[in-house]
Design a protein around this motif. Sequence first.
Motif, mmCIF file in Angstrom:
data_model
loop_
_atom_site.group_PDB
_atom_site.id
_atom_site.type_symbol
_atom_site.label_atom_id
_atom_site.label_comp_id
_atom_site.label_asym_id
_atom_site.label_seq_id
_atom_site.Cartn_x
_atom_site.Cartn_y
_atom_site.Cartn_z
ATOM 1 N N SER A 1 0.316 -8.002 7.117
ATOM 2 C CA SER A 1 1.037 -6.849 7.641
ATOM 3 C C SER A 1 2.211 -7.287 8.499
ATOM 4 O O SER A 1 2.215 -8.381 9.073
ATOM 5 N N ASN B 1 2.209 -2.849 5.171
ATOM 6 C CA ASN B 1 1.090 -3.640 4.662
ATOM 7 C C ASN B 1 1.383 -4.268 3.308
ATOM 8 O O ASN B 1 2.208 -3.781 2.541
ATOM 9 N N CYS B 2 0.656 -5.332 3.041
ATOM 10 C CA CYS B 2 0.816 -6.052 1.778
ATOM 11 C C CYS B 2 -0.521 -6.691 1.420
ATOM 12 O O CYS B 2 -1.206 -7.237 2.284
ATOM 13 N N ALA B 3 -0.883 -6.611 0.155
ATOM 14 C CA ALA B 3 -2.099 -7.257 -0.333
ATOM 15 C C ALA B 3 -1.711 -8.300 -1.371
ATOM 16 O O ALA B 3 -0.766 -8.106 -2.120
ATOM 17 N N TYR B 4 -2.426 -9.409 -1.385
ATOM 18 C CA TYR B 4 -2.173 -10.427 -2.392
ATOM 19 C C TYR B 4 -3.493 -10.787 -3.060
ATOM 20 O O TYR B 4 -4.571 -10.483 -2.553
ATOM 21 N N HIS C 1 0.805 -1.190 0.000
ATOM 22 C CA HIS C 1 0.000 0.000 0.000
ATOM 23 C C HIS C 1 0.853 1.260 0.000
ATOM 24 O O HIS C 1 0.478 2.261 -0.597
ATOM 25 N N ASN D 1 -4.739 -11.719 7.308
ATOM 26 C CA ASN D 1 -6.195 -11.684 7.185
ATOM 27 C C ASN D 1 -6.559 -12.296 5.842
ATOM 28 O O ASN D 1 -6.486 -11.644 4.801
ATOM 29 N N VAL E 1 -9.618 -10.796 3.570
ATOM 30 C CA VAL E 1 -9.387 -9.673 2.669
ATOM 31 C C VAL E 1 -8.048 -9.798 1.952
ATOM 32 O O VAL E 1 -7.617 -8.869 1.266
ATOM 33 N N LYS E 2 -7.382 -10.917 2.135
ATOM 34 C CA LYS E 2 -6.095 -11.192 1.479
ATOM 35 C C LYS E 2 -5.103 -10.059 1.775
ATOM 36 O O LYS E 2 -4.586 -9.385 0.868
ATOM 37 N N HIS E 3 -4.845 -9.897 3.056
ATOM 38 C CA HIS E 3 -3.992 -8.813 3.512
ATOM 39 C C HIS E 3 -3.005 -9.335 4.546
ATOM 40 O O HIS E 3 -3.347 -10.158 5.400
#
Lengths: 113, 115
Positions: free
Chosen positions: A74, A22-25, A7, A67, A70-72
């Motif tokens: 941290s 943070n990181c989203a996949y 992010h 998480n 939400v595919k998150h």
Amino acid sequence: GESVGLHLPTLSVQEGDNSIINCAYSNSASDYFIWYKQESGKGPQFIIDIRSNMDKRQGQRVTVLLNKTVKHLSLQIAATQPGDSAVYFCAVGYGGATNKLIFGTGTLLAVQP
Amino acid sequence: GAGVSQSPSNKVTEKGKDVELRCDPISGHTALYWYRQRLGQGLEFLIYFQGNSAPDKSGLPSDRFSAERTGESVSTLTIQRTQQEDSAVYLCASSISRGQGSGYTFGSGTRLTVV
């Protein structure tokens, strides 16, 4: 296809504060998650990992939260120190096939004295 | 050795020339990986070797790229007819076996600049 993104490309914190990166996949089949730290001129160094059957894992001054809903992902660094200044990457693998870890772009953490 | 060693640490080459990058993994590590890292970007998977199995070459961007590994020792990544877009840091990592992401040990990389 799989994509992994961060992010915030740059995070500036005061020494002693807590940092959150943070990181989203995108692939819900992802089951293995790793955080790496890369200092200037060096290769990435393993920090902490977590598998999809866990929500939280703690190390020394670091905590990874996952998480899956939400595919998150941290990374929390407690009491950030100047030595923590580096680029932090999340990496995602699935099916135990960590031969193809997908890395995020990276977040530069700058610790201000 | 104690860590993953890569050579050279820096390489400047002219467009169109061939280059060879070397990686010495940690002794006993059967798995070896090559990644490419462009400036300000994440790590891009290139190729994976596991023991004597056929390598996974699915990440190689073009047929100008090739890699070899003899047994569980040294690996070389060769880029033929280099292009400016090949400029990047090439990172090598090794691990004891597949599925050991936490056991990845990276070298410091070879910074390739194509002029």
